[in-house]
Write an enzyme that holds these catalytic residues in place. Structure first.
Site, mmCIF file in Angstrom:
data_model
loop_
_atom_site.group_PDB
_atom_site.id
_atom_site.type_symbol
_atom_site.label_atom_id
_atom_site.label_comp_id
_atom_site.label_asym_id
_atom_site.label_seq_id
_atom_site.Cartn_x
_atom_site.Cartn_y
_atom_site.Cartn_z
ATOM 1 N N ASN A 100 -10.895 -3.071 -17.515
ATOM 2 C CA ASN A 100 -11.123 -3.977 -18.641
ATOM 3 C C ASN A 100 -9.789 -4.527 -19.116
ATOM 4 O OD1 ASN A 100 -11.791 -5.302 -20.997
ATOM 5 N ND2 ASN A 100 -12.892 -3.583 -21.919
ATOM 6 N N HIS A 158 0.807 -1.222 0.000
ATOM 7 C CA HIS A 158 0.000 0.000 0.000
ATOM 8 C C HIS A 158 0.841 1.272 0.000
ATOM 9 C CE1 HIS A 158 -3.466 2.441 0.260
ATOM 10 N NE2 HIS A 158 -4.223 1.674 1.012
#
Length: 460
Positions: A383, A166
């Site tokens: 996508n 992170h």
């Protein structure tokens, strides 16, 4: 959630391999920002993304090979992700851009997306099947910054699960990288949004000066520890909030709060119910920290479009336990709204300065609850060539951090929130939520209410 006997499947994995950038990249050291390297971000977060079979991709190579090659090409532009973190003087983090690569695992599973069903939702009980923890890979320093497993399913769909350090990026930053991978899959030569490092834009001022109140970093002495908490079995369960639940919670709000955001309403409800369920000392002080994105025009930071570092703060609402538990929901809601309104450029600058002055402290753990809304990060639209995911988001809550994930239930758009609590308080938490919403059948009594035992803390 206990998996039904019918959901038993085998996963066959390839040996983990390191994916390096497809072309030579600069060998250099890059400093993280003073926001990136705070103690509270020094962990790895799991994300899971599921894709249905797309017949139009049948003439291509399989997802494992296609995505592996696309990651390699994307790393040419995001080459710091192929490096390793190290720590300098005063605990300052930096990336050794050595091109060692990110970890990748290919796999096949004898199961379909339909059979997996709601088990893909957080807290995902099959996460370990779709994201193996490669030994020695889960540290912060000197370890791969990204682990990816692509698992092809029997139906022709696949699951991409990953774990990212992170300190390197937040959710919008990760989405920038994943979108680049998707563009590489679809034949692009370069990313449509070039990545921007420039972490110095979120460094402390010279000289640093703390100009705002930061309840989220207050040093707290836990004077109200409970024997039950000392040996607590922690469990996770997800809760669904749809239009009916939102209407029920708004019903008794005063008129001046009726136009509150869904995020603020759910956050205030969860905070109050969680505090009641934990049965804390009435004199204790509790807080809820709302992760607020610093990108965009609202906060005047003017971050570059391709900036993929951490760009958020945790402004916290604070209350005494007794007043929070005994007051109407509107009390908590006003505190949440006021805390979020504190967020601006000055607040972010003050956080960076605090990090340097106090040595990158952790966020407050005692009596704290952190919420992050990932619905508008773009994670649901990634996508990779197979169309939009059927599900995408964090795979579970992380200790005191809950995530708000977009979820469609019976053609109804709602929000799924995984919550982590001690086992002995989870039932009380559900009861409090049911009181607040007055719609028992749509909260917790759904297929979306997965439950996992996640860890046990032995009492010393």
């Amino acid at each position: 959630m206990v998996l039904p006997p019918s959901l038993v499947f085998q996963v066959n994995r390839t040996q983990p391999q390191l994916i390096t950038p497809a072309r030579p990249t600069p060998r250099e050291t890059k400093m993280l920002s003073d926001i990136d390297d705070q103690q509270g971000l020094r962990f790895q977060i799991p994300v899971i993304i599921a894709y249905k079979n797309n017949p139009s991709m049948s003439n291509r190579k399989g997802p494992v090979q296609v995505i592996r090659e696309a990651i390699s090409r994307a790393l040419v532009y995001y080459y710091p992700l192929a490096g390793r973190l190290r720590e300098g003087p005063n605990r300052k983090l930096m990336v050794d851009c050595n091109g060692e690569g990110v970890l990748f695992v290919g796999a096949n599973a004898d199961v379909t997306l339909e059979e997996i069903g709601d088990a893909i939702l957080p807290p995902c009980p099959v996460l370990e099947d779709f994201l193996c923890n490669v030994p020695g890979s889960d540290g912060i320093l000197g370890c791969p910054l990204l682990l990816v497993q692509v698992t092809i399913l029997r139906c022709g769909g696949f699951i991409l699960a990953l774990r990212v350090n992170h300190t390197m990026c937040d959710a919008p930053g990760l989405v920038l990288f994943l979108n680049t991978v998707g563009e590489m899959v679809q034949g692009k030569i370069a990313p449509s949004i070039p990545p921007v490092w420039e972490r110095e834009v979120l460094n402390a001022r010279d000289p640093p000066r703390i100009t705002c109140i930061h309840h989220e970093y207050e040093e707290m002495i836990d004077e109200y520890s409970d024997e039950r908490s000392d040996a607590a079995v922690m469990v996770q369960k997800s809760f669904y909030f749809g239009p009916n639940e939102i209407r029920a919670m708004k019903k008794d709000l005063p008129p001046h709060l009726s136009n509150c955001s869904t995020f603020d309403l759910i956050t205030s409800c969860l905070w109050k119910c969680r505090t009641v369920a934990l049965e804390l000392n009435p004199e204790q002080v509790v807080r809820v920290s709302c992760i607020v994105n610093a990108r965009g025009k609202r906060n005047s930071l003017r971050l570059p479009l391709g900036y993929y570092g951490n760009a958020f703060a945790y402004p916290a609402a604070v209350s005494g336990v007794k007043q929070l538990c005994e007051s109407p929901l509107g009390y908590a809601l006003e505190l949440v709204m006021k805390a979020k309104d504190e967020m601006n450029e000055e607040y972010m600058r003050s956080v960076a300065d605090l990090m340097v002055i106090r040595g990158w402290p952790p966020f407050t753990l005692t009596g704290n609850f952190i919420v992050s809304d990932v619905r508008r990060t773009g994670i649901a639209d990634v996508n990779l060539g197979w169309g939009k995911p059927s599900f995408s988001g964090p795979a579970k809550a992380v200790n005191i951090v809950s995530f708000y994930v977009q979820h469609k239930k019976e053609k109804e758009d709602g929000i799924l929130v995984p919550v982590c609590l001690p086992l002995w308080s989870m039932a009380r938490f559900q009861q409090e939520l049911e009181k607040t919403s007055e719609i028992v059948e749509n909260i917790n009594n759904t297929k979306s209410a997965n439950i996992n035992v996640v860890r046990m803390i032995p009492r010393l």
